[in-house]
Design a protein around this motif. Structure first.
Motif, short mmCIF file in Angstrom:
data_model
loop_
_atom_site.label_atom_id
_atom_site.label_comp_id
_atom_site.label_asym_id
_atom_site.label_seq_id
_atom_site.Cartn_x
_atom_site.Cartn_y
_atom_site.Cartn_z
N GLU A 132 5.45 -5.92 16.39
CA GLU A 132 5.28 -6.98 16.39
C GLU A 132 6.38 -7.79 17.36
OE1 GLU A 132 2.24 -7.49 16.38
OE2 GLU A 132 1.56 -5.56 14.59
N PRO A 133 5.51 -9.11 18.48
CA PRO A 133 6.20 -9.68 19.27
C PRO A 133 7.68 -10.99 18.80
CG PRO A 133 3.85 -9.75 20.26
CD PRO A 133 4.02 -8.86 19.35
N ASP A 134 6.75 -11.53 17.99
CA ASP A 134 7.61 -12.23 17.17
C ASP A 134 8.53 -11.26 15.58
OD1 ASP A 134 5.83 -14.79 18.41
OD2 ASP A 134 7.81 -14.31 18.61
N ASP A 135 8.63 -9.99 15.60
CA ASP A 135 9.23 -9.22 14.58
C ASP A 135 10.33 -9.44 14.65
OD1 ASP A 135 6.70 -9.35 13.05
OD2 ASP A 135 6.67 -7.32 13.53
N GLU A 136 10.86 -9.50 13.65
CA GLU A 136 13.03 -9.15 14.52
C GLU A 136 13.30 -8.31 13.18
OE1 GLU A 136 15.32 -12.90 13.01
OE2 GLU A 136 14.09 -14.04 14.50
N ALA A 137 13.22 -6.97 14.24
CA ALA A 137 13.30 -5.88 14.34
C ALA A 137 14.99 -5.56 13.26
CB ALA A 137 13.20 -5.47 15.68
N ASN A 138 15.66 -6.19 14.13
CA ASN A 138 17.34 -6.35 13.57
C ASN A 138 18.21 -8.26 13.59
OD1 ASN A 138 18.47 -6.95 15.84
ND2 ASN A 138 17.20 -4.89 16.43
N ASP A 139 19.17 -8.14 13.35
CA ASP A 139 19.78 -9.21 13.34
C ASP A 139 19.55 -10.38 14.88
OD1 ASP A 139 21.12 -8.23 11.67
OD2 ASP A 139 23.16 -7.95 11.99
N SER A 140 19.13 -9.74 15.63
CA SER A 140 18.01 -11.52 16.88
C SER A 140 16.75 -11.50 16.73
CB SER A 140 19.46 -11.04 17.81
OG SER A 140 19.41 -9.76 18.73
N GLY A 141 17.23 -10.15 16.32
CA GLY A 141 15.18 -9.92 17.09
C GLY A 141 14.92 -9.51 18.25
N HIS A 142 16.29 -9.62 19.67
CA HIS A 142 16.12 -9.28 20.38
C HIS A 142 16.94 -8.09 21.44
CE1 HIS A 142 19.85 -11.63 20.65
NE2 HIS A 142 20.59 -10.93 21.51
N PRO A 143 17.33 -7.18 20.46
CA PRO A 143 18.57 -6.06 21.34
C PRO A 143 18.14 -5.17 22.05
CG PRO A 143 18.77 -5.65 19.71
CD PRO A 143 17.87 -6.94 19.49
N SER A 144 16.24 -5.09 21.90
CA SER A 144 15.55 -4.18 23.12
C SER A 144 15.19 -4.62 24.47
CB SER A 144 14.71 -3.23 21.73
OG SER A 144 14.05 -5.34 21.93
N VAL A 145 15.48 -5.66 24.49
CA VAL A 145 14.87 -6.28 25.73
C VAL A 145 16.34 -5.42 26.75
CG1 VAL A 145 15.12 -8.32 26.98
CG2 VAL A 145 13.40 -7.99 24.89
N LEU A 146 16.11 -5.05 27.83
CA LEU A 146 17.19 -5.23 28.84
C LEU A 146 16.68 -5.60 30.26
CD1 LEU A 146 16.64 -1.06 28.64
CD2 LEU A 146 18.32 -2.46 27.64
N ALA A 147 15.45 -5.55 30.69
CA ALA A 147 15.62 -6.92 31.85
C ALA A 147 13.57 -7.76 31.61
CB ALA A 147 16.01 -5.95 32.75
N ALA A 148 13.50 -8.94 32.25
CA ALA A 148 12.67 -9.71 32.06
C ALA A 148 12.10 -10.35 33.12
CB ALA A 148 12.18 -9.61 30.05
N TRP A 149 11.06 -10.75 33.34
CA TRP A 149 10.83 -11.53 34.43
C TRP A 149 10.06 -12.67 33.63
CZ3 TRP A 149 12.50 -13.16 39.02
CH2 TRP A 149 11.73 -14.38 39.48
N LEU A 150 10.19 -13.27 33.72
CA LEU A 150 9.60 -14.92 33.08
C LEU A 150 9.38 -15.90 33.77
CD1 LEU A 150 10.91 -13.76 30.25
CD2 LEU A 150 10.96 -16.03 29.12
#
Length: 472
Positions: A132-150
């Motif tokens: 889920e978008p706001d699930d914390e899959a590990n310690d920081s919850g974000h390490p799977s992101v390689l690149a993103a445009w916001l």
């Protein structure tokens, strides 16, 4: 004021797995196939005139980021509670994970992402399902992101979401983690969590990312020719002969044997190649490199500026200010900066069984899938004459090796296991060694350099405590 596009390069919590390579440098400064990620980001910045490049790195590297790379820290308007008081709204943000491999293919994907201006995210393969978008899959919850445009509107949405959350300080898992975290990457934590709500990028091919140190060597081997061709197309070189491109004040000694059927050779400004050398492309030599007479350089070698290279070197990466100028073999390896290999130092890059190589990182054994893999060596490490390094060994920063290296070597260690001797190397010894080395190269020893030696010592305490190589 007009909104600025931010190219925001961040280190996530998986960067620790790239040790010892990343003890002394941000992950975006790892050289692979002649480029660093920071080089590609600066090129991307030049293509977007209003863009600003910022970085978020581990605390002990912040002064190095400022002094060596001239990259600003994240604007205060994005930093937690400071965002509440900032009257200026943020602009669009291109998020880039610092572990992204500096390949031409990745650069083109970043160009595509920035050009699209579409709220989109690229994640590591296998990380985008059942989360889920706001699930914390590990310690920081974000390490799977390689690149993103916001887009700016999504940046604001992420900030608003963060404002509503209570502030929590994560507890470090170890003493080393305490040095590393220190409120680490909080800004990119919430930006990356929000980015996970975006549309997944559907680009052809797989994004290349560094998960372990051996990935740097593996990526280097398959990316060298593409990177060299891009460098030649963008550079201002003289073509010395077919496939050989040189900068200013380059000299190649007599009786050189040069072969470019496998790739080009690029020699940057002030490179000196001695007589009787065998050079086989692809080969990139940074400025002020000296290739010692009778050297054999082959199968894809990249050396940084102000290096001395000799003996036989094959399919390897050597960072700036490192000396491997004597006879001896180095193959399928990564050497950090300010390393010196004594005469006769050799490494093995092939098992006697010709099988695939497994490599140990701490208490983890990883199947590399590689038949050829030499060593990974951290910055400031030295070897005595006739040191022999076994296949697939990991050697920490600021260590000194003697005899046969049959196991991994922790950081800050005098390693002479063959003679029944291993001992701790205090950081004060390495600070004095650093001063002497810098003086020989007319490099100023700054407070940031001294602080780095001490910080790395504390950072690697767990590494020494867990090692079976020491009787400490």
């Amino acid at each position: 004021m007009p909104r600025l596009m931010l190219i925001y390069c961040f280190e996530d919590d998986r960067v620790a797995k790239l040790a010892p390579i990343t003890h002394a440098r941000p992950a975006y400064a790892i050289t692979c196939a002649g480029y660093r990620l920071i080089d590609w980001l600066q090129e991307l910045q030049s293509q977007n005139g209003s863009a600003k490049l910022v970085g978020e790195v581990r605390p002990h590297l912040r002064s190095i980021q400022d002094t060596d790379f001239k990259i600003d820290e994240v604007p205060q308007q994005l930093a937690g509670s400071d965002a509440k008081a900032s009257p200026q709204e943020p602009g669009d943000i291109l998020l880039v994970n610092a572990r992204l491999a500096p390949t031409l293919a990745n650069f083109k994907r970043l160009q595509e992402l920035a050009k699209s201006k579409r709220f989109a995210v690229a994640t590591e393969v296998g990380d985008d399902q059942d989360t889920e978008p706001d699930d914390e899959a590990n310690d920081s919850g974000h390490p799977s992101v390689l690149a993103a445009w916001l887009p700016a509107a999504e940046v604001n949405a992420a900030i608003e979401k963060e404002r509503r959350k209570p502030v929590e300080t994560p507890k470090p898992k170890s003493k080393s983690a305490a040095v590393e975290t220190n409120h680490i990457v909080r800004v990119c934590d919430f930006l990356c969590r929000h980015a996970m709500t975006a549309e997944r990028m559907s680009s052809t091919g797989k994004w290349q990312v560094f998960g372990w140190p051996h990935d740097v060597v593996a990526t280097h081997m398959v990316s060298m020719n593409d990177s060299m061709n891009h460098r030649i197309a963008k550079g201002n070189y003289e073509q010395l002969q077919d496939g050989v491109f040189v900068g200013k004040n380059v000299t190649v000694g007599e009786y050189a044997s040069i072969h470019t059927s496998g790739g080009a050779i690029v020699l940057e400004d002030d490179v000196k190649v001695g007589p009787f050398c065998f050079l086989e492309g692809p080969f990139h030599a940074g400025h002020k490199t000296r290739v010692i007479e009778h050297s054999s350089i082959k199968d894809g070698v990249s050396v940084g500026h102000t290096t001395k290279i000799g003996g036989e070197v094959e399919a390897s990466i050597i960072e700036p200010y490192t000396n491997k100028q004597h006879h001896g073999f180095l193959g399928h390896s990564y050497l950090g900066s300010w390393i010196n290999l004594g005469a006769g130092t050799c490494n093995s890059d092939l098992k006697n069984t010709y099988g695939k190589i497994n490599i140990e990182y701490g208490d983890q054994k990883i199947a590399t899938g590689m038949q050829f893999l030499g060593c990974v060596m951290g910055d400031y490490t030295k070897s005595a004459i006739n040191t022999g390094i076994f296949t697939g060994k990991v050697i920490g920063v600021c260590s000194m090796m003697y005899g046969f290296v049959t196991g991994n070597v922790p950081s800050y260690v005098n390693y002479a296991r063959l003679f029944g001797q291993t001992s701790l190397l205090p950081p004060e010894v390495m600070v004095n060694t650093q001063a002497r080395m810098f003086a020989r190269r007319n490099v100023e020893q700054r407070q940031a350099d001294i602080d780095l030696i001490h910080a790395m010592y504390h950072l690697t305490e767990d590494e020494r405590e867990q090692s079976d190589q020491l009787g400490l």
